[in-house]
Write a protein that holds these residues in place. Structure first.
Motif: not given
Length: 488
Positions: A53-55, A74-78, A116-119, A126-127
């Motif tokens: 939801a955050n992504f 950022i979605l693929s790694p999760s 941290n991923a969204p930033l 964050a990276m």
């Protein structure tokens, strides 16, 4: 002695043993019992609800090409972390202390990653935190595979091959820690690393790797558990349609256009769930995981674009409920607050994402092998499913109709999805099917619904017998249900 033997089988840390494997191509299973997702796997899914939801919200706030690329990266790694735990629990689930701690540890790293991923495009800290958390999470699951390879020989060759390729893949992320590297180059590095990990997974568990290793014992999956876990993740994606339309009461108060859009969003999610469960609409079909190796290999990766698209589209659809009624009314009159708060980028994201989702659902349905013989259904499989790509194409092109306001756009999306579901269900009816099944056996049998109670304290009671009541059906001399102490 028997009780002591049972007690001795209880250990905090159990020996990890493969639950199923191939022995020279012959499937062997440690137990024939069908296993469903464990409570701790479902608990892990709860965390993914918040992370995804955050992504999706990060993308919906500013829909640009760069943000879309970041969303995918950022979605693929999760998804990879979730897949690691899914595979581990599918093959070696024993619910001992180490596995529970592993799930908790990975969830803790996902909390770091999800925050941290969204930033990652704004702050080097964050990276580094996101990439570091991801590497730790995947390395933890990979080390578990290596550890289990010493405990059970059934998957040993492929587990160790997977460990080596995973370590190589994780090393590809190291340049992302370098501050002087430009963001464009980091995007390229992340894309290459993600693609490498996908290809490595497909290779390590493919027939090619099995032949290359020359192993007698190779990996196998519990298909029922695998299907259950993918379905659970799909439900998580659909949850993005529903969460925002209720939390914070965006559609209050009374009946208004915001409430209408919230209901339309609910119907869209319901129909998408319906289509996933309906698969290829056949009376009897073989699941891709059971059909062949190519269909099995294609079925699992297709869920990544499916989940990614429905997450984005679902969040935007649900966010439409936050547009105020007055704002929407102003928008209808020539562009006001409501229309401005819902940008053209969000319209494209809504329609294109749902369109891509329809194409993915179509591809997944095609992978199912229909076992229907003869013309028992109203239409053959290609014609039953043809509305999915047609509706998908219309949805992708729908934002070109610039005169449509927000409510009209969502109404058309809902109508198209509902039409697709109706088409599939009607055309998948068996020939000669009737709408209404006639009701039979609705009347009570002779004697009615009530039996009668007979006391044992009567002339038939034995001398010195204890009086009890027993239920006897009319016309029967013997009791069919009793609570007498004599029978006990």
């Amino acid at each position: 002695m028997e009780e002591k033997s049972k007690f001795n089988t209880r250990y905090l840390i159990r020996q990890p043993l493969a639950l199923q494997w191939f022995d020279n191509g012959k499937l062997c299973k440690r137990s024939e019992e069908e296993r469903q997702a464990s409570r701790f796997e479902l608990f892990l899914d709860l965390l993914y609800v918040a992370i995804l939801a955050n992504f999706a919200e990060t993308l919906a706030e500013d829909v640009t090409g760069v943000k879309l690329v970041k969303y995918i990266l950022i979605l693929s790694p999760s998804w990879h972390v979730w897949s690691d735990l899914r595979e581990l629990m599918n093959s070696f689930y024993n619910d001992d202390l180490l596995q529970r701690i592993l799930i908790l540890w990975v969830m803790a790293t996902l909390v770091v990653y999800g925050n941290n991923a969204p930033l990652v495009d704004e702050d080097i800290s964050a990276m580094r935190s996101a990439v570091g958390a991801y590497i730790v999470a995947r390395m933890s699951a990979t080390l578990a595979h290596l550890f289990y390879s010493f405990s059970s020989y059934h998957h040993r060759a492929q587990q160790r091959l997977w460990f080596c390729t995973s370590v190589v893949g994780l090393c590809l992320y190291i340049p992302l820690f370098v501050e002087s590297l430009s963001l464009r180059k980091k995007i390229a590095v992340a894309a290459v690393a993600i693609i490498f990990e996908e290809v490595a997974w497909l290779f390590c568990y493919s027939p090619t790797a099995k032949r290359m290793l020359g192993a007698r014992y190779t990996t196998a999956v519990d298909i029922s558990h695998e299907i259950d876990r993918f379905a659970a993740f799909y439900i998580i994606a659909l949850g993005e349609f529903l969460y925002t339309i209720v939390v914070g009461s965006p559609a209050a108060t009374g009946f208004n256009l915001s409430l209408l859009r919230a209901v339309w969003t609910l119907i869209i999610a319901f129909c998408l769930n319906w289509m996933y469960l309906h698969n290829d609409c056949s009376v009897e079909s073989t699941h891709p995981l059971r059909h062949s190796i190519p269909t099995a290999i294609a079925w699992a990766p297709l869920h990544l674009p499916l989940i990614a698209s429905l997450l984005a589209g679902g969040h935007v659809a649900a966010a439409s409920a936050k547009v105020t009624t007055s704002g929407e009314a102003s928008a209808e009159g020539g562009g006001g607050e409501g229309e401005e708060s819902f940008s053209d980028g969000q319209r494209w994201l809504l329609c294109a994402s749902l369109g891509v989702g329809m194409f993915c659902l179509y591809a997944i349905a095609l992978l199912h092998a229909s076992k229907d013989t003869g013309c028992i259904l109203m239409l053959p499989k290609p014609l039953r499913l043809m509305m999915r790509p047609i509706v998908g194409l219309i949805l992708v092109l729908l934002p070109l109709a610039h005169k449509l306001n927000l409510t009209e756009t969502l109404s058309i999306v809902m109508a198209l999805v509902v039409f697709c579901v109706i088409w599939e269900n009607v055309t998948s009816l068996q020939r000669g099917a009737k709408i209404w099944e006639s009701w039979t056996d609705t009347s009570y049998p002779e004697g009615g619904n009530k039996g009668y109670w007979v006391s044992n304290a009567n002339s038939n009671a034995p001398p010195g017998g204890q009086a009890t009541d027993e239920f006897v059906e009319p016309g029967k001399e013997e009791p069919v249900l009793g609570n007498s102490s004599a029978s006990a």
